[in-house]
Design a protein around this motif. Structure first.
Motif, PDB file in Angstrom:
ATOM      1  N   TRP A   1       6.884  28.197  20.612  1.00 61.22           N
ATOM      2  CA  TRP A   1       7.785  26.972  20.908  1.00 61.22           C
ATOM      3  C   TRP A   1       9.083  27.439  21.500  1.00 61.22           C
ATOM      4  O   TRP A   1       9.609  26.659  22.296  1.00 61.22           O
ATOM      5  N   THR A   2       9.725  28.221  20.804  1.00 60.31           N
ATOM      6  CA  THR A   2      11.014  28.675  21.091  1.00 60.31           C
ATOM      7  C   THR A   2      10.933  29.112  22.457  1.00 60.31           C
ATOM      8  O   THR A   2      11.962  28.784  23.532  1.00 60.31           O
ATOM      9  N   ARG A   3      10.108  30.189  22.789  1.00 58.44           N
ATOM     10  CA  ARG A   3       9.975  30.410  24.274  1.00 58.44           C
ATOM     11  C   ARG A   3       9.754  29.474  25.257  1.00 58.44           C
ATOM     12  O   ARG A   3      10.164  29.431  26.477  1.00 58.44           O
TER      13      ARG A   3
ATOM     14  N   CYS B   1      10.483  26.386  24.940  1.00 55.04           N
ATOM     15  CA  CYS B   1      11.709  25.407  25.326  1.00 55.04           C
ATOM     16  C   CYS B   1      12.618  25.961  25.965  1.00 55.04           C
ATOM     17  O   CYS B   1      13.281  25.495  27.070  1.00 55.04           O
ATOM     18  N   ALA B   2      12.946  27.449  25.911  1.00 57.50           N
ATOM     19  CA  ALA B   2      13.927  28.268  26.645  1.00 57.50           C
ATOM     20  C   ALA B   2      13.299  28.239  28.029  1.00 57.50           C
ATOM     21  O   ALA B   2      14.160  28.080  29.147  1.00 57.50           O
TER      22      ALA B   2
ATOM     23  N   THR C   1      10.710  34.587  31.133  1.00 53.07           N
ATOM     24  CA  THR C   1       9.732  33.997  30.005  1.00 53.07           C
ATOM     25  C   THR C   1       8.400  33.643  30.657  1.00 53.07           C
ATOM     26  O   THR C   1       7.413  33.590  29.544  1.00 53.07           O
TER      27      THR C   1
ATOM     28  N   LEU D   1      21.432  24.679  26.271  1.00 51.98           N
ATOM     29  CA  LEU D   1      20.117  24.536  25.412  1.00 51.98           C
ATOM     30  C   LEU D   1      19.442  25.636  25.648  1.00 51.98           C
ATOM     31  O   LEU D   1      18.541  26.277  24.504  1.00 51.98           O
ATOM     32  N   ALA D   2      19.393  26.282  26.804  1.00 49.66           N
ATOM     33  CA  ALA D   2      18.538  27.571  26.933  1.00 49.66           C
ATOM     34  C   ALA D   2      18.950  28.585  26.235  1.00 49.66           C
ATOM     35  O   ALA D   2      18.407  29.419  25.682  1.00 49.66           O
TER      36      ALA D   2
ATOM     37  N   CYS E   1      18.100  28.244  22.760  1.00 44.33           N
ATOM     38  CA  CYS E   1      16.661  29.088  22.572  1.00 44.33           C
ATOM     39  C   CYS E   1      16.321  30.377  22.608  1.00 44.33           C
ATOM     40  O   CYS E   1      15.800  30.981  21.805  1.00 44.33           O
ATOM     41  N   TYR E   2      17.044  31.250  23.493  1.00 47.19           N
ATOM     42  CA  TYR E   2      16.901  32.612  23.715  1.00 47.19           C
ATOM     43  C   TYR E   2      17.616  33.317  22.472  1.00 47.19           C
ATOM     44  O   TYR E   2      17.277  34.455  21.960  1.00 47.19           O
TER      45      TYR E   2
ATOM     46  N   SER F   1      17.959  32.048  19.491  1.00 48.01           N
ATOM     47  CA  SER F   1      16.935  31.852  18.405  1.00 48.01           C
ATOM     48  C   SER F   1      15.604  32.729  18.506  1.00 48.01           C
ATOM     49  O   SER F   1      15.351  33.242  17.695  1.00 48.01           O
ATOM     50  N   GLU F   2      15.172  33.002  19.893  1.00 44.99           N
ATOM     51  CA  GLU F   2      14.326  33.983  20.024  1.00 44.99           C
ATOM     52  C   GLU F   2      14.550  35.220  19.402  1.00 44.99           C
ATOM     53  O   GLU F   2      13.569  35.890  18.843  1.00 44.99           O
TER      54      GLU F   2
END
Length: 293
Positions: free
Chosen positions: A12-14, A16-17, A53, A121-122, A125-126, A128-129
């Motif tokens: 889900w993180t990927r 969203c990114a 991604t 936001l991206a 997310c990255y 976080s990944e």
């Protein structure tokens, strides 16, 4: 070909990114009215992150990891780290050039704000990944998932920014000491990039010497080289005794983007940052035990 859908936090993180980076460059291209190379750089950052991604998601969705000619324990986190840095740079550069002090209003300005928000936001997310994928203490993982591996990504990225600043116009041909600094940037960048390529390409076992010893020796060499560059670059650019300019020229306030003095200062700061990164790399490499794959 079976489709394997793993609805994990990483997936889900990927996803969203990928969506956020896609929105960022799509909105900017649609109505952002970007006029010069800075806008092209931001578009590249978002588009590159989106495409990479998407590739990672498709490979994992169709279970093609074992068929990939690269180490899948090293590639996704390496790409995510680069994507995080690229989107971070775009999140900083884009509003500085296209929002701050810009006379555009209405829909164009609103679309630029949207691109900036989704770029941020991206980036989140990255980051976080990378945080989810990085190796935990005691965990067997690929080298790029460890702290030294991630540090090498940051080192090469900072070096690339330095190259951009010193090349337009050329800032290192005024004195041999500055040429030495440039050689330090090039040598360390090439070796760090080679380490990344060897790990992602699963070629570390082909070396005629132990890879771990090479990493430790190289980290020590890079620390010494960058320490010297951290000292030499400011001396020959900001010390009047060596032909430098101590104070920021008044005409820099009227320049579009960064003036030469600003670029010299940026290189000095980035050199110090890379010295700290290589020092951290040396410390973590000395106590790290990893399994190359």
């Amino acid at each position: 070909m079976p489709v394997v859908l793993h609805t994990s936090p990483l997936f889900w993180t990927r996803l969203c990114a990928m969506i956020f980076s896609c929105v960022a460059f799509s909105v900017a291209v649609h109505g952002g009215q970007l006029h010069h190379g800075t806008g092209d750089w931001c578009i590249f950052c978002w588009a590159f992150s989106f495409a990479g991604t998407l590739l990672v998601l498709l490979v994992e969705l169709f279970g093609l990891q074992t068929r990939a000619p690269i180490s899948w324990k090293n590639f996704p986190i390496t790409f995510a780290c680069y994507a995080a840095l690229l989107c971070l740079s775009a999140s900083i550069i884009f509003p500085l050039y296209f929002l701050k002090g810009n006379s555009s209003y209405g829909e164009t300005r609103n679309l630029r704000i949207v691109s900036t928000v989704f770029s941020c936001l991206a980036t989140i997310c990255y980051v976080s990944e990378v945080s989810i994928s990085k190796a935990r203490p005691g965990e067997v993982a690929g080298y790029m998932a460890t702290a030294p591996g991630l540090l090498k990504v940051c080192e090469t990225f900072v070096a690339c920014i330095i190259f951009v600043f010193v090349s337009d116009p050329v800032l290192y041909d005024r004195h041999d000491a500055l040429k030495y600094c440039m050689s330090v940037y090039c040598i360390c960048f090439i070796l760090s990039a080679a380490v990344i390529v060897l790990c992602v390409g699963e070629c570390t076992g082909c070396l005629p010497f132990p890879f771990a010893r090479f990493l430790s020796a190289y980290a020590l060499l890079a620390v010494v080289l960058y320490l010297s560059a951290t000292i030499i670059w400011p001396i020959f650019n900001f010390d009047p005794k060596n032909g430098g300019t101590k104070n920021r020229p008044s005409n820099c306030g009227n320049a579009v983007g960064l003036c030469i003095w600003d670029k010299l200062m940026a290189v000095a700061v980035l050199t110090g940052i890379n010295f700290v990164l290589y020092l951290a790399d040396l410390i973590t490499s000395a106590r790290l035990v990893f399994v190359s794959v």
